[in-house]
Design a protein around this motif. Structure first.
Motif, mmCIF file in Angstrom:
data_model
loop_
_atom_site.group_PDB
_atom_site.id
_atom_site.type_symbol
_atom_site.label_atom_id
_atom_site.label_comp_id
_atom_site.label_asym_id
_atom_site.label_seq_id
_atom_site.Cartn_x
_atom_site.Cartn_y
_atom_site.Cartn_z
ATOM 1 N N UNK A 38 0.831 -1.202 0.000
ATOM 2 C CA UNK A 38 0.000 0.000 0.000
ATOM 3 C C UNK A 38 0.867 1.254 0.000
ATOM 4 N N UNK A 39 1.983 1.227 0.730
ATOM 5 C CA UNK A 39 2.913 2.360 0.732
ATOM 6 C C UNK A 39 3.503 2.550 -0.664
ATOM 7 N N UNK A 40 3.880 1.463 -1.309
ATOM 8 C CA UNK A 40 4.395 1.523 -2.677
ATOM 9 C C UNK A 40 3.358 2.160 -3.597
ATOM 10 N N UNK A 41 2.130 1.703 -3.518
ATOM 11 C CA UNK A 41 1.060 2.225 -4.368
ATOM 12 C C UNK A 41 0.851 3.710 -4.132
ATOM 13 N N UNK A 42 0.815 4.125 -2.872
ATOM 14 C CA UNK A 42 0.586 5.531 -2.546
ATOM 15 C C UNK A 42 1.705 6.420 -3.079
ATOM 16 N N UNK A 43 2.941 5.984 -2.925
ATOM 17 C CA UNK A 43 4.076 6.791 -3.385
ATOM 18 C C UNK A 43 4.108 6.864 -4.911
ATOM 19 N N UNK A 44 3.901 5.747 -5.581
ATOM 20 C CA UNK A 44 3.906 5.759 -7.051
ATOM 21 C C UNK A 44 2.776 6.645 -7.571
ATOM 22 N N UNK A 45 1.605 6.534 -6.976
ATOM 23 C CA UNK A 45 0.479 7.370 -7.393
ATOM 24 C C UNK A 45 0.785 8.846 -7.166
ATOM 25 N N UNK A 74 11.886 6.362 -12.755
ATOM 26 C CA UNK A 74 11.614 7.220 -11.589
ATOM 27 C C UNK A 74 10.537 6.608 -10.715
ATOM 28 N N UNK A 75 9.442 6.168 -11.325
ATOM 29 C CA UNK A 75 8.348 5.585 -10.545
ATOM 30 C C UNK A 75 8.757 4.262 -9.901
ATOM 31 N N UNK A 76 9.534 3.456 -10.605
ATOM 32 C CA UNK A 76 10.003 2.186 -10.036
ATOM 33 C C UNK A 76 10.929 2.419 -8.851
ATOM 34 N N UNK A 77 11.826 3.385 -8.988
ATOM 35 C CA UNK A 77 12.750 3.685 -7.893
ATOM 36 C C UNK A 77 11.998 4.227 -6.686
ATOM 37 N N UNK A 78 11.054 5.127 -6.912
ATOM 38 C CA UNK A 78 10.278 5.695 -5.806
ATOM 39 C C UNK A 78 9.435 4.619 -5.129
ATOM 40 N N UNK A 79 8.781 3.789 -5.929
ATOM 41 C CA UNK A 79 7.957 2.720 -5.365
ATOM 42 C C UNK A 79 8.781 1.678 -4.629
ATOM 43 N N UNK A 80 9.920 1.303 -5.215
ATOM 44 C CA UNK A 80 10.790 0.330 -4.564
ATOM 45 C C UNK A 80 11.334 0.843 -3.240
ATOM 46 N N UNK A 81 11.731 2.110 -3.228
ATOM 47 C CA UNK A 81 12.229 2.708 -1.985
ATOM 48 C C UNK A 81 11.127 2.760 -0.932
#
Length: 105
Positions: A38-45, A74-81
């Protein structure tokens, strides 16, 4: 579905060895994975909506293909982090193996 099938198969084998896996043992890690997801989803969104593709409309490249590739990176890095950070904060034991030794607890 895949997780349920794996649980049934592995629990059958573990039961044969005299060490069955109780569903309660899997509930806490599964909840931690769900919260991290859920954190990954929120950050990517958020990054996609407000930074990359939103009102600011930051252009990452002039070429459309390069733009899409950079956006994906960019989105993959942000979501992964976000996922790894949330999982580490929640104490998901598998994540400890991905962290540098100095950050492991």
């Amino acid at each position: 579905v895949h997780a349920v099938i794996l649980y049934v198969v592995l629990n059958g084998r573990a039961r044969d060895q005299g060490a069955p896996i109780h569903p309660r043992e899997l509930a806490t890690p599964a909840l931690k994975v769900a919260v991290s997801g859920a954190a990954l989803l929120a950050v990517v969104w958020a990054v996609d909506t407000w930074v990359v593709g939103g009102a600011s409309g930051i252009r990452l490249a002039d070429n459309l293909l390069a733009e899409r590739l950079l956006r994906m990176v960019v989105l993959s890095a942000a979501g992964g982090a976000a996922y790894l950070g949330a999982a580490a904060l929640l104490g998901l034991t598998e994540v400890r193996h991905l962290l540098p030794r100095g950050l492991r607890r």
